[in-house]
Design a protein around this motif. Structure first.
Motif, PDB file in Angstrom:
ATOM      1  N   LYS A  91     -14.206  -1.636 -45.052  1.00 12.19           N
ATOM      2  CA  LYS A  91     -12.959  -1.133 -44.442  1.00 12.19           C
ATOM      3  C   LYS A  91     -11.770  -1.269 -45.382  1.00 12.19           C
ATOM      4  CE  LYS A  91     -14.006  -2.087 -39.593  1.00 12.19           C
ATOM      5  NZ  LYS A  91     -13.659  -2.939 -38.444  1.00 12.19           N
ATOM      6  N   ASN A  92     -11.755  -2.325 -46.195  1.00 12.83           N
ATOM      7  CA  ASN A  92     -10.601  -2.611 -47.048  1.00 12.83           C
ATOM      8  C   ASN A  92     -10.674  -2.012 -48.445  1.00 12.83           C
ATOM      9  OD1 ASN A  92      -8.942  -4.265 -45.289  1.00 12.83           O
ATOM     10  ND2 ASN A  92     -10.631  -5.717 -45.365  1.00 12.83           N
ATOM     11  N   LEU A  93     -11.816  -1.465 -48.811  1.00 14.18           N
ATOM     12  CA  LEU A  93     -11.955  -0.878 -50.140  1.00 14.18           C
ATOM     13  C   LEU A  93     -11.390   0.538 -50.184  1.00 14.18           C
ATOM     14  CD1 LEU A  93     -15.597  -1.932 -51.080  1.00 14.18           C
ATOM     15  CD2 LEU A  93     -13.494  -2.677 -52.218  1.00 14.18           C
ATOM     16  N   PRO A  94     -10.822   0.920 -51.321  1.00 11.20           N
ATOM     17  CA  PRO A  94     -10.447   2.330 -51.494  1.00 11.20           C
ATOM     18  C   PRO A  94     -11.713   3.151 -51.725  1.00 11.20           C
ATOM     19  CG  PRO A  94     -10.089   1.130 -53.531  1.00 11.20           C
ATOM     20  CD  PRO A  94     -10.513   0.113 -52.497  1.00 11.20           C
ATOM     21  N   GLU A  95     -11.585   4.465 -51.820  1.00  8.61           N
ATOM     22  CA  GLU A  95     -12.734   5.305 -52.139  1.00  8.61           C
ATOM     23  C   GLU A  95     -13.209   4.957 -53.549  1.00  8.61           C
ATOM     24  OE1 GLU A  95     -13.787   9.996 -52.744  1.00  8.61           O
ATOM     25  OE2 GLU A  95     -12.225   9.449 -51.302  1.00  8.61           O
ATOM     26  N   LEU A  96     -14.504   4.700 -53.681  1.00  4.17           N
ATOM     27  CA  LEU A  96     -15.070   4.240 -54.948  1.00  4.17           C
ATOM     28  C   LEU A  96     -15.657   5.395 -55.760  1.00  4.17           C
ATOM     29  CD1 LEU A  96     -17.022   1.108 -53.669  1.00  4.17           C
ATOM     30  CD2 LEU A  96     -14.767   1.138 -54.763  1.00  4.17           C
ATOM     31  N   ASP A  97     -15.584   5.233 -57.078  1.00  4.21           N
ATOM     32  CA  ASP A  97     -16.248   6.159 -57.993  1.00  4.21           C
ATOM     33  C   ASP A  97     -17.570   5.588 -58.493  1.00  4.21           C
ATOM     34  OD1 ASP A  97     -14.202   8.274 -58.201  1.00  4.21           O
ATOM     35  OD2 ASP A  97     -12.985   6.638 -59.014  1.00  4.21           O
ATOM     36  N   GLY A  98     -17.734   4.274 -58.362  1.00  2.99           N
ATOM     37  CA  GLY A  98     -18.959   3.641 -58.834  1.00  2.99           C
ATOM     38  C   GLY A  98     -19.057   2.217 -58.335  1.00  2.99           C
ATOM     39  N   MET A  99     -20.259   1.652 -58.465  1.00  6.08           N
ATOM     40  CA  MET A  99     -20.499   0.289 -58.004  1.00  6.08           C
ATOM     41  C   MET A  99     -21.540  -0.378 -58.891  1.00  6.08           C
ATOM     42  SD  MET A  99     -22.056  -0.966 -54.398  1.00  6.08           S
ATOM     43  CE  MET A  99     -22.532  -2.663 -54.165  1.00  6.08           C
ATOM     44  N   VAL A 100     -21.317  -1.663 -59.168  1.00  6.99           N
ATOM     45  CA  VAL A 100     -22.307  -2.481 -59.862  1.00  6.99           C
ATOM     46  C   VAL A 100     -22.729  -3.554 -58.875  1.00  6.99           C
ATOM     47  CG1 VAL A 100     -22.758  -4.029 -61.803  1.00  6.99           C
ATOM     48  CG2 VAL A 100     -21.230  -2.046 -62.094  1.00  6.99           C
ATOM     49  N   SER A 101     -23.970  -3.466 -58.398  1.00  4.39           N
ATOM     50  CA  SER A 101     -24.492  -4.422 -57.432  1.00  4.39           C
ATOM     51  C   SER A 101     -25.081  -5.588 -58.200  1.00  4.39           C
ATOM     52  CB  SER A 101     -25.557  -3.752 -56.549  1.00  4.39           C
ATOM     53  OG  SER A 101     -26.047  -4.664 -55.605  1.00  4.39           O
ATOM     54  N   ASN A 102     -24.304  -6.647 -58.350  1.00  3.75           N
ATOM     55  CA  ASN A 102     -24.679  -7.760 -59.209  1.00  3.75           C
ATOM     56  C   ASN A 102     -24.774  -9.081 -58.454  1.00  3.75           C
ATOM     57  OD1 ASN A 102     -24.970  -8.972 -61.970  1.00  3.75           O
ATOM     58  ND2 ASN A 102     -23.097  -9.983 -61.299  1.00  3.75           N
ATOM     59  N   ALA A 103     -24.381  -9.103 -57.190  1.00  5.57           N
ATOM     60  CA  ALA A 103     -24.383 -10.365 -56.443  1.00  5.57           C
ATOM     61  C   ALA A 103     -25.796 -10.910 -56.332  1.00  5.57           C
ATOM     62  CB  ALA A 103     -23.787 -10.165 -55.059  1.00  5.57           C
ATOM     63  N   GLY A 104     -25.948 -12.164 -56.680  1.00  2.00           N
ATOM     64  CA  GLY A 104     -27.243 -12.825 -56.566  1.00  2.00           C
ATOM     65  C   GLY A 104     -27.343 -13.482 -55.193  1.00  2.00           C
ATOM     66  N   ILE A 105     -28.299 -13.028 -54.412  1.00  2.00           N
ATOM     67  CA  ILE A 105     -28.479 -13.572 -53.077  1.00  2.00           C
ATOM     68  C   ILE A 105     -29.864 -14.202 -53.015  1.00  2.00           C
ATOM     69  CG2 ILE A 105     -28.620 -13.032 -50.615  1.00  2.00           C
ATOM     70  CD1 ILE A 105     -26.775 -10.633 -51.208  1.00  2.00           C
ATOM     71  N   SER A 106     -29.895 -15.477 -52.659  1.00  2.00           N
ATOM     72  CA  SER A 106     -31.182 -16.143 -52.562  1.00  2.00           C
ATOM     73  C   SER A 106     -31.305 -16.831 -51.219  1.00  2.00           C
ATOM     74  CB  SER A 106     -31.362 -17.165 -53.690  1.00  2.00           C
ATOM     75  OG  SER A 106     -30.379 -18.170 -53.594  1.00  2.00           O
TER      76      SER A 106
END
Length: 133
Positions: A116-131
């Motif tokens: 909801k709080n993000l502007p319109e994106l041109d790209g994304m790097v999914s880097n979050a490490g979730i374990s």
């Protein structure tokens, strides 16, 4: 000039960058590094890029490189202090206004709030490490 490019030019080869990359295979990544590929193959100047896990390591390095290339970076991580450290490192010479969002991406409500709080994106790097332990 990069040694691989110079060799191609001196030998009279007229190869495009993608052809050189394909001919060299994975070795090209070792010789040039990711920065070369990013600078040559794409332009992200003025683009808005979300980087998850931007508080350190690969996420921080990616944010730094993208900012140097003129992108506006939306940083997110679970650790607020490390996000502020990353934000302080980022290049703003192209007038970018980088922003940070503290978010635990394992929580669906937090994910919804982030979107909801993000502007319109041109790209994304999914880097979050979730374990899961």
């Amino acid at each position: 000039m990069n040694p691989y490019v110079q060799l191609a030019v001196e030998s009279g080869q007229h190869l495009s960058v993608p052809e050189m990359l394909m001919n060299a295979g994975i070795v090209i990544l070792v010789v040039f590094g990711v920065r070369f590929l990013m600078y040559i193959l794409i332009s992200i100047s003025g683009k808005i890029i979300l980087i998850t896990g931007a508080g350190g390591g690969i996420g921080r390095a990616t944010a730094d490189e993208c900012a140097k290339m003129g992108a506006c970076i939306m940083l997110t991580d679970i650790n607020e202090a490390s996000l502020h450290e990353t934000l302080a490192l980022l290049d703003t010479s192209a007038g970018q206004e980088h922003k940070l969002f503290v978010a635990d991406l394992t929580d669906e409500d937090t994910q919804t709030e982030l979107v909801k709080n993000l502007p319109e994106l041109d790209g994304m790097v999914s880097n979050a490490g979730i374990s899961k332990v």
